[in-house]
Structures are given as structure tokens and as C-alpha cells.
Motif scaffolding. Sequence first.
Motif, short mmCIF file in Angstrom:
data_model
loop_
_atom_site.label_atom_id
_atom_site.label_comp_id
_atom_site.label_asym_id
_atom_site.label_seq_id
_atom_site.Cartn_x
_atom_site.Cartn_y
_atom_site.Cartn_z
N TYR A 1 0.82 -1.22 0.00
CA TYR A 1 0.00 0.00 0.00
C TYR A 1 0.86 1.27 0.00
O TYR A 1 0.35 2.37 -0.11
CB TYR A 1 -0.94 0.00 1.21
CG TYR A 1 -0.21 -0.15 2.53
CD1 TYR A 1 0.42 0.94 3.13
CD2 TYR A 1 -0.13 -1.37 3.18
CE1 TYR A 1 1.09 0.83 4.32
CE2 TYR A 1 0.55 -1.51 4.39
CZ TYR A 1 1.15 -0.39 4.94
OH TYR A 1 1.84 -0.51 6.12
N GLY B 1 10.02 6.80 4.76
CA GLY B 1 10.94 5.69 4.80
C GLY B 1 11.06 5.07 6.19
O GLY B 1 10.26 5.35 7.06
N PRO C 1 12.99 5.08 9.49
CA PRO C 1 13.98 5.88 10.20
C PRO C 1 15.24 5.11 10.59
O PRO C 1 16.35 5.64 10.54
CB PRO C 1 13.24 6.35 11.45
CG PRO C 1 11.80 6.31 11.07
CD PRO C 1 11.64 5.21 10.08
N THR D 1 7.84 3.64 13.03
CA THR D 1 8.83 2.69 12.52
C THR D 1 8.17 1.35 12.19
O THR D 1 7.13 1.01 12.75
CB THR D 1 9.94 2.45 13.57
OG1 THR D 1 10.79 1.38 13.13
CG2 THR D 1 9.37 2.06 14.93
N ASN D 2 8.82 0.61 11.29
CA ASN D 2 8.33 -0.75 11.04
C ASN D 2 8.92 -1.74 12.05
O ASN D 2 8.61 -2.93 12.01
CB ASN D 2 8.61 -1.19 9.59
CG ASN D 2 10.10 -1.26 9.26
OD1 ASN D 2 10.94 -1.56 10.11
ND2 ASN D 2 10.42 -1.02 7.99
N VAL E 1 -2.93 -0.62 8.78
CA VAL E 1 -3.68 -0.11 7.62
C VAL E 1 -4.65 -1.21 7.19
O VAL E 1 -4.23 -2.34 6.92
CB VAL E 1 -2.75 0.28 6.45
CG1 VAL E 1 -3.56 0.85 5.29
CG2 VAL E 1 -1.69 1.29 6.90
N GLU F 1 -6.87 3.13 4.26
CA GLU F 1 -5.83 3.15 3.22
C GLU F 1 -5.96 4.44 2.40
O GLU F 1 -7.06 4.90 2.10
CB GLU F 1 -5.98 1.94 2.29
CG GLU F 1 -4.88 1.88 1.25
CD GLU F 1 -5.02 0.74 0.25
OE1 GLU F 1 -6.07 0.07 0.23
OE2 GLU F 1 -4.07 0.55 -0.54
N PHE G 1 -1.61 6.54 -1.76
CA PHE G 1 -0.22 6.96 -1.94
C PHE G 1 0.67 5.71 -1.99
O PHE G 1 1.34 5.37 -1.01
CB PHE G 1 0.25 7.86 -0.80
CG PHE G 1 -0.49 9.17 -0.71
CD1 PHE G 1 -0.41 10.10 -1.74
CD2 PHE G 1 -1.25 9.48 0.40
CE1 PHE G 1 -1.08 11.31 -1.65
CE2 PHE G 1 -1.92 10.69 0.50
CZ PHE G 1 -1.85 11.61 -0.53
N THR H 1 6.33 6.56 1.20
CA THR H 1 7.69 6.54 1.72
C THR H 1 8.42 7.85 1.42
O THR H 1 9.37 8.23 2.10
CB THR H 1 8.48 5.33 1.15
OG1 THR H 1 9.67 5.17 1.90
CG2 THR H 1 8.82 5.48 -0.30
N GLY I 1 4.05 9.73 5.69
CA GLY I 1 2.81 9.31 6.37
C GLY I 1 2.17 10.43 7.14
O GLY I 1 2.68 11.54 7.23
N1 SAM Z 1 8.54 2.96 7.75
C1 SAM Z 1 7.86 3.49 8.88
C2 SAM Z 1 6.61 2.70 9.17
O1 SAM Z 1 6.14 1.98 8.29
O2 SAM Z 1 6.10 2.84 10.28
C3 SAM Z 1 7.56 4.97 8.77
C4 SAM Z 1 7.10 5.49 7.45
S1 SAM Z 1 5.49 4.97 6.93
C5 SAM Z 1 5.35 5.79 5.38
C6 SAM Z 1 4.47 5.91 8.02
C7 SAM Z 1 3.06 5.39 8.19
O3 SAM Z 1 2.36 5.57 6.97
C8 SAM Z 1 2.96 3.91 8.52
O4 SAM Z 1 2.17 3.72 9.69
C9 SAM Z 1 2.28 3.31 7.34
O5 SAM Z 1 1.46 2.24 7.68
C10 SAM Z 1 1.48 4.48 6.80
N2 SAM Z 1 1.15 4.37 5.39
C11 SAM Z 1 2.00 4.17 4.36
N3 SAM Z 1 1.34 4.12 3.18
C12 SAM Z 1 0.04 4.30 3.48
C13 SAM Z 1 -1.15 4.33 2.70
N4 SAM Z 1 -1.12 4.19 1.39
N5 SAM Z 1 -2.32 4.53 3.34
C14 SAM Z 1 -2.36 4.67 4.70
N6 SAM Z 1 -1.27 4.65 5.48
C15 SAM Z 1 -0.09 4.45 4.90
#
Ligand code: SAM
Length: 327
Positions: A27, A68, A70, A96-97, A159, A188, A191, A323, A327
Motif C-alpha cells: 500500500y 521511509g 527511520p 517505525t516498522n 492499515v 488506506e 499513496f 515513503t 505518512g
Molecule cells: N517505515 C515506517 C513505518 O512503516 O512505520 C515509517 C514510514 S510509513 C510511510 C508511516 C506510516 O504511513 C505507517 O504507519 C504506514 O502504515 C502508513 N502508510 C503508508 N502508506 C500508506 C497508505 N497508502 N495509506 C495509509 N497509510 C499508509
Amino acid sequence: MLVDNHGRTIDYLRLAVTDRCNLRCAYCMPEHGALFANKDTLLSLEELKRISSLMVDMGISKIRITGGEPFVRKDIMSLLEHLSNLKGLDEISITTNATGIGPHIANLKRLGILNINVSLDAITPETFKKITKRDTFQKVYDNLVRLITEGFNSRINFVVLEDQNIEDIYALIELQKRYPIGVRFLEEMPFNGTDRNFNKLVWDYKHILEHIREKYPDFIKLEGPATSTSINYQIPGHKGTFGLIPSFSRTFCGSCNRIRITATGDVISCLYGKPKANIKQLLSEHDSDKVARAMIKDVLGKRAKTGFDAQQQDQLAFDRSMTAIGG
Ligand code: SAM
Ligand code: SF4
């Protein structure tokens, strides 16, 4: 203090420190990776420190570090150390993941950085792998449990993805029954760095709540700060809470208190709008922060009232990857 043209105080910065990531959540970006920025266009450690100092001086009291991922940045702890010494910065948090946070847990604790949001969109390893394209479920889960047991204020971002992880929603509710953790279900957003766009969502926040109600009919709505993007609930007897984030429905724009700076220095005044300026470029052209400060004020003085307005004004193409936005 920073105030936008609609009278909203802006005190929350989401600062992306990289657009790189070790996972490939479908996603968020395509399996082959997003169109990553050239390395020399990413903010350096010195620039990140300068920007955070400048923004706190202008009235930002909360910074969330995002990306991305961190923790793929080797100098991340040096930035966090800098933030922890900034007077006026009341809250530092990280999204963070959780794949790479393990070796840093002790130092985060030492710095007093305890607000960690972990993105976890599945509780079954197979579903996790299908979504992220990586086999790191166990590491993420172990780190999450470590964070909880070591007293961090951790939350889970989940998500909700049609036909992919709906079965795991109840399992996440069970998780917050056992652990004092907040699980937030996010709508969702389109993006994903591909041409997969949508302007309707089956699993919007109302649908998610109804789905939860079917199995857990008794929950209490919790009061939260007006600027919160999540609507939070507690089920009697459960140690944790759950929440819904209408990130696609955009019900929270009226009280939005945030500004975003991407890993390349783009300044974004609304998630659903285009970048309005580039702070990296301005800082490289001027020894003093004066011009960058004026730019921030200018950007916030022309802010769209809602995400729908921003989308319409900017004719945003949904080909960007989260990324690159943070977010
Ligand atoms: N990599 C880290 C992470 O995944 O937690 C930080 C960056 S990530 C882009 C930040 C947040 O955006 C995450 O919680 C992710 O689930 C959410 N996210 C990314 N793409 C998304 C989407 N298309 N729709 C909703 N939330 C999204
Ligand atoms: Fe990486 Fe986070 Fe995007 Fe997943 S959501 S691909 S972990 S940046």
C-alpha cells in the motif's frame, strides 16, 4: 507561535529522515521499490539538526520522526540525541516498522524517547509477508513486545486493506486486550507509488467500527485532544485501547496542527497537497535561517482549509509513494 491562515496553531512537525526502506508494503510502494531520491538530495544530518532547531524555535513543540524507515539511517541516534536536547520540544515520537529498532531500545530509553508507533498490518506471518514482501514478522513482533514490556508508550498502526488483512482485525483487538497498547486502524490512502488510484473506500472508518462492533459490541468512546487524528475507544476489561484514523475520509482537517518536511526537504502543508517549497535548497543558499523562516510562515499563511480543498487546488496525482511523504 505558528498559526495558519485559518487560525489553526501549527505545533507538530512530521520530519522524514529518509525515503529508503527495507520493507515493501504494497500500500506504500511497489515491490521493486519507489522512485527513490538521489542520495545527495536527501537531508544531511547537519541539515536535519538545523531544521529541527529552527522549527522548534518557531513554535513546534512536537516532532515525529518518520520516513521511509527511520532506522535504516545510520546516524539516526545522533539526530535523536540532538532533539532530546532541544528546549521547547515537549514531545519526540517515532513511526517505525520495528525491524531495526532492537539495538537502539536502550539508547532510546536513555534519551527519554518513549513514544513509538509500530506499523504492523498483520499478526499472521504469512499475511505479513504477503503485504510487506519480507519475512521479518517475528523480529517485528519480538521488538514490539520488548517495547511494551520495557515501558515504552507504543502504539500499533494497522492499515486496513480490503481482501488482505481483514481477518487480522479481531486478532489485533485481542492483542490490546492482553497488552496496554493502543491499536489504531488506518484507512488506506492512494499513496502507493503506482497508478492504483481509488476515490472510494470499502473499508472506511465507519465500516471498520461496525466490523469491530459485530464481535465486540461494548466499547466506550474516549475523550482525546482536539488535534488527535484518531477516534479512540476502550472495551471494558481490556488493558489497551483501539482507535480509527480516517486518513482517507479526512474528518480531522478542521483541527489539523501539523506540517511535514520530507527527506529531501520539501515542505508540505497538507498531506493531500503538493510540496510548497524546499527548505534544503533555501538553507544551502543562505547562512542565516531568516529566509527559511519567512518561507515557513508564507507556506502556512496560504494553507488549504481541508485535504479535499488541497487535493482540488493542487490537482494532485496520486502517483507518489508514502515513503517519500512520511505518512
Ligand atoms: N517505515 C515506517 C513505518 O512503516 O512505520 C515509517 C514510514 S510509513 C510511510 C508511516 C506510516 O504511513 C505507517 O504507519 C504506514 O502504515 C502508513 N502508510 C503508508 N502508506 C500508506 C497508505 N497508502 N495509506 C495509509 N497509510 C499508509
Ligand atoms: Fe517501508 Fe513504512 Fe512504507 Fe512499509 S509503510 S514500505 S515499512 S516506509
